[in-house]
Each structure stands twice: as C-alpha cells, then as structure tokens.
Enzyme design. Structure first.
Site, PDB file in Angstrom:
ATOM      1  N   HIS A 463       0.859  -1.315   0.066  1.00 52.15           N
ATOM      2  CA  HIS A 463      -0.043  -0.064  -0.089  1.00 52.15           C
ATOM      3  C   HIS A 463       0.913   1.423   0.101  1.00 52.15           C
ATOM      4  O   HIS A 463       0.616   2.178  -0.802  1.00 52.15           O
ATOM      5  CB  HIS A 463      -0.774   0.070   1.214  1.00 52.15           C
ATOM      6  CG  HIS A 463      -1.493   1.099   1.383  1.00 52.15           C
ATOM      7  ND1 HIS A 463      -2.827   1.400   0.943  1.00 52.15           N
ATOM      8  CD2 HIS A 463      -1.422   2.478   2.098  1.00 52.15           C
ATOM      9  CE1 HIS A 463      -3.150   2.690   1.463  1.00 52.15           C
ATOM     10  NE2 HIS A 463      -2.230   3.421   2.147  1.00 52.15           N
ATOM     11  N   GLU A 464       1.921   1.267   0.951  1.00 56.78           N
ATOM     12  CA  GLU A 464       2.577   2.477   1.008  1.00 56.78           C
ATOM     13  C   GLU A 464       3.413   2.662  -0.189  1.00 56.78           C
ATOM     14  O   GLU A 464       3.756   3.815  -0.740  1.00 56.78           O
ATOM     15  CB  GLU A 464       3.537   2.515   2.181  1.00 56.78           C
ATOM     16  CG  GLU A 464       2.712   2.454   3.604  1.00 56.78           C
ATOM     17  CD  GLU A 464       2.085   3.725   3.809  1.00 56.78           C
ATOM     18  OE1 GLU A 464       2.274   4.759   3.238  1.00 56.78           O
ATOM     19  OE2 GLU A 464       1.235   3.629   4.801  1.00 56.78           O
ATOM     20  N   HIS A 467       1.790   4.686  -2.705  1.00 55.70           N
ATOM     21  CA  HIS A 467       1.718   6.419  -2.709  1.00 55.70           C
ATOM     22  C   HIS A 467       3.035   6.776  -3.446  1.00 55.70           C
ATOM     23  O   HIS A 467       3.001   7.849  -4.042  1.00 55.70           O
ATOM     24  CB  HIS A 467       1.870   6.606  -1.281  1.00 55.70           C
ATOM     25  CG  HIS A 467       0.573   6.660  -0.712  1.00 55.70           C
ATOM     26  ND1 HIS A 467      -0.641   7.098  -0.988  1.00 55.70           N
ATOM     27  CD2 HIS A 467       0.070   5.568   0.689  1.00 55.70           C
ATOM     28  CE1 HIS A 467      -1.642   6.600  -0.162  1.00 55.70           C
ATOM     29  NE2 HIS A 467      -1.240   5.722   0.861  1.00 55.70           N
ATOM     30  N   HIS A 470       2.266   6.967  -7.045  1.00 56.97           N
ATOM     31  CA  HIS A 470       1.490   8.033  -7.218  1.00 56.97           C
ATOM     32  C   HIS A 470       2.228   9.336  -7.328  1.00 56.97           C
ATOM     33  O   HIS A 470       2.017  10.298  -8.461  1.00 56.97           O
ATOM     34  CB  HIS A 470       0.325   7.912  -6.206  1.00 56.97           C
ATOM     35  CG  HIS A 470      -0.404   9.154  -6.419  1.00 56.97           C
ATOM     36  ND1 HIS A 470      -1.484   9.541  -5.333  1.00 56.97           N
ATOM     37  CD2 HIS A 470      -1.004   9.976  -7.436  1.00 56.97           C
ATOM     38  CE1 HIS A 470      -2.274  10.487  -5.786  1.00 56.97           C
ATOM     39  NE2 HIS A 470      -1.730  10.855  -7.277  1.00 56.97           N
TER      40      HIS A 470
END
Length: 480
Positions: A463-464, A467, A470
C-alpha cells in the site's frame, strides 16, 4: 523467482537526488535560515510589483513554488532528519526547523500586501482568460489567503496568527514525543506465553529478561499472540498513555482548532478542513459514514458476540475468571485466535512465506510491470542517513526518461518515525524529478532468522509503495 530490480555497475554514473543532508545541528538550522530569507524576498518582490507589471509569471508563479515549498530540495534537507536522522541534536534541530517553516507559511499567507497584489491581478484581462490549469492555481492562492484570515479585522487576525502558531507548536511536540519515546517494559520469559521463541530470544538482556518497546513489531506481536491478559493490558495502557503529555496536547489541539474555525467563520474544524478536499463538505463525509454504519452494524455485533464467546471459552480452558466483556487489549488476540481455530490460519506459519526480501523484490517487480517502469538500485556513492537505507532510480521503460527516485528505510531504531508512511521529499518541477522516501518499522533480521513479515505488514508495504508510485508518476510542471 522474481526479476529483481537491477543495480548500477561500478563504472556507471548514476543520477542522484539533489540533496546534501546536514552533518550538524548548526548546518540544519542554517539551511532553514536561508529558506526563510529567500522566501521573504520572494514575497517582498511580489508585494512591490507596480500595477503595469501584474502577470501570471510575476505574481502567481513565484508564489506557487517559493523556496519554502517541497519544490526546493533545501526544505527536505532542513527538516526531514527529524523523522529518521541518527544524531539526536540534528533531529532536534530539524524538528525545530519544521515548526519554523510551518509558522512561516502561516505568516506568509497573512501578508495582506501580497494578497492585494494577487487580488488585483485576478481582475486583469490576462487573469480572466487563463487556461483552466493556471486559473486553478490562481484561485487556489486566493482561497489560501482568505482561509488565513485576511478578511478579519486586525485584532482578530492577530489572534488567529497566535492560535495557528500554538497549533503548530502542539503538533510538533506531539510528533516529537512519539518519535523520541524510549519506553521499555521488562518481562520474564515465562510471562510471555504464546509468543514465538525466536522473538523472545532476540529481545533478552544480560539478565535473561525480555526487553520490549512500544514500536510496531513488539506491540503487534504481543497484542496478537500473548495469552496472558495482564501482559496485553499493561502493554495497551502503556502505549495509549505514553509518551508523557500527548493526551493533554490532543485536548489543547482540539480547543485551538475549534477557536480557529470559529474565527474564520466555519462551524467546525472539520468544515474548515474538508473545504479543500474532494468531499468539499462535512455532510458528504458524515452521510457516507452513516451509510456504511447502517450496512455494517449488524455484522459487527455478530463479530463482537463471536469474540466474546471465544474469550469465555478460552478463559475456561486457561482456568482464569471471565470478566464478561471484550477489552481493548483482547481484540487483536481473540481475532487472531479465531482465525487459527475456525479457519486454520496460523499467522506465525504464514510469516514463513513472506521473508522481507522477497516481499520487497516482489512488490517492486509488480509495480515495474504494471506501470512500465524500471527501478535501478544505487548501491554506493549517495548520502544516506543509516546503513539500512536503500536508494532507487526510476525511469520509463519505453523512453528511458527519468521519472524520479525513492528511498527505502524499513527497520525500527531509536529516534525514528514509529509508523509506516511516505515522505514526499521533493516535488516535481521543470528543473528536477520528484523524490520520495518510505519509512517503515518492519521486523529486522536476527542472527538466527531472517526478517519475516506478517500479512498485515505485507499489505502495508504494498500500500505505502503505491503512494510512492502515485507521487513519482504524477504529471505536471508543479505539484503543489
């Protein structure tokens, strides 16, 4: 098994992030001083513009990318080490720098002379015919000034500035207390029934006692696997009431933010905050949450009943009194026990399938294939704050264009940020590519075993890292 990200050979000259990390507290402080001097000069220049020189390039562009934003490498140099630096004095200086920069941003947004210039420019023919992208930046600037209280009378504006400064101080102290918390609990090995033996052995001191901290790998393991409720309770209460003063800081922050919102004409801090978010209004958020609650409340009650019943059965098996309820320190333990007994899920066995190296390499492989990127690890020749830190260059697989860089700093240590998060060290501009850093607190390897991750840690890492992708892959000349 995985196609691991390639490494640069010794003869290749890697493109490095443009950082020169501070080597002393004085150097860190000087970087912050220089940022504030340069930023003040930018605002003074805009404020002094005559009416016949009001253009987007002279009014808006300098203000959406001034020296105190993360489009300036020196900002990260001045404050990032507060989260991970190895020297306590440099960490303290960088924490102070972060507070100074936050206060300065508040002060700059309250400069009415600069706001007046921006407002005058907004009425020009050029401003009214700006393309959508440039028009958005202009309106965002105007809104920022107005949200900083420039419409208030002088007395109220001074009070607002004081409140915002106090809020910045409270947030900084809260974060510092968390990062510098060195609380340790000592237990005899027999008190830690249910914990893996390698976990216990790796934390024994010279006296044979087990030394446990409030950091993620320790708290997660104890709360999920220790069968002794008194130990879990002690851990839970210690964690929730330490570090000293943070509960009072939360109370102080809530009071400050309520008054700030009121001065600015908002019914609540939530209304003030979500105005700049995708939701836009508090009602959008509360209606969404209410709709979720309506769908989930019955299932949640059944889950709670299941865990309470399991606790009752477990207490009977262990010969301890059942208190008739599920306490905060019971939830993780009985959820883990339920997974094991009802579904045959053994978290300790599952960890054996997720050695950290495989998780990291596998995650990087997936994102490279998914997004058409190539990650190249830079092994040596870059400025790092700890031997564990890794640095990667990201390029587009098709064009070989530089996309950015990212750092990985994955294991806990004293003074380091205690959770998992991505820090955007440098935003994209026409002059340089973005740089991100992941700080995590994953179990480090020991002399007798590799670093093994539980499933939640695997999900967190994946998940991290999303980021990071992104941030690095976002297009645009300026990312505010």
């Amino acid at each position: 098994f995985f196609r691991v990200s390639r490494s640069l050979s010794a003869h290749m000259m890697p493109v490095l992030p443009p950082f020169k990390w501070p080597t002393s507290a004085e150097e860190a402080t000087k970087k912050c001083d220089d940022i504030l001097v340069s930023t003040t000069a930018v605002f003074n220049t805009v404020a002094a513009l005559p009416a016949d020189q009001l253009t987007y390039a002279k009014v808006v562009l300098p203000l959406i990318c001034p020296p105190n934003y993360k489009t300036n490498p020196m900002v990260a140099e001045a404050k990032f080490y507060q989260h991970c630096g190895g020297d306590a004095q440099i960490r303290s200086a960088c924490k102070a720098n972060g507070t100074r920069l936050s206060k300065a941003r508040v002060a700059f947004r309250m400069r009415k002379d600069v706001y007046d210039v921006v407002a005058r420019y907004a009425e020009t023919d050029e401003a009214k015919s700006l393309p959508d992208r440039e028009a958005w930046f202009l309106q965002s600037l105007l809104q920022d000034f107005k949200r900083s209280g420039l419409a208030l009378a002088e007395k109220e504006r001074a009070r607002l500035e004081s409140l915002l400064a106090q809020d910045t101080e409270a947030c900084a102290e809260y974060g510092r207390n968390l990062a510098e918390d060195s609380t340790k609990l000592l237990f005899k090995p027999e008190e830690l029934d249910g914990l893996p033996q390698d976990f216990i052995d790796a934390r024994k001191n010279e006296d044979g006692q087990v030394v446990l901290t409030m950091k993620g790998p320790d708290t997660m393991t104890v709360m999920r696997h220790c069968t002794v409720a008194a130990v879990r309770q002690k851990f839970n209460i210690t964690r929730e009431t330490n570090p000293r003063g943070n509960l009072e800081l939360m109370k102080q922050g809530a009071s400050l933010r309520k008054e700030i919102a009121g001065l600015l004409g908002y019914p609540s801090w939530s209304a003030y905050t979500v105005e700049r978010r995708m939701t836009g209004k508090v009602e959008v958020v509360t209606d969404f949450l209410a709709s979720l609650q309506a769908k989930l409340v019955d299932a949640a009650k059944k889950d709670l009943e299941t865990l309470v019943q399991l606790k009752q059965e477990h207490c009977k098996e262990c010969g301890v009194e059942f208190d008739g309820k599920l306490n905060a320190w019971d939830v993780s333990f009985y959820d883990t026990l339920l997974q094991s007994r009802k579904y045959g899920v053994d978290q300790n066995k599952i960890k054996e399938y997720f050695p950290m190296g495989q998780v990291v390499d596998g995650t990087l492989e997936i994102y490279q294939e998914l997004l058409g990127l190539v990650f190249t690890e830079i092994k040596d020749g870059f400025d790092r704050w700890h031997p564990d830190v890794r640095l990667f260059t990201v390029v587009d697989a098709a064009s070989q264009a530089l996309i950015g860089h990212f750092y990985l700093d994955l294991h806990p240590r004293d003074g380091k940020y205690t959770h998992a998060a991505i820090f955007h060290l440098l935003k994209r501009t026409p002059e340089h590519a973005p740089v991100d850093c992941m700080l995590c607190n994953l179990n480090p390897p020991t002399p007798s075993s590799p670093s093994l991750l539980n499933h939640d840690e695997v999900v967190t890492f994946f998940h991290e890292f999303g980021h990071i992708m992104h941030s690095l892959c976002a297009e645009g000349d300026y990312n505010m």
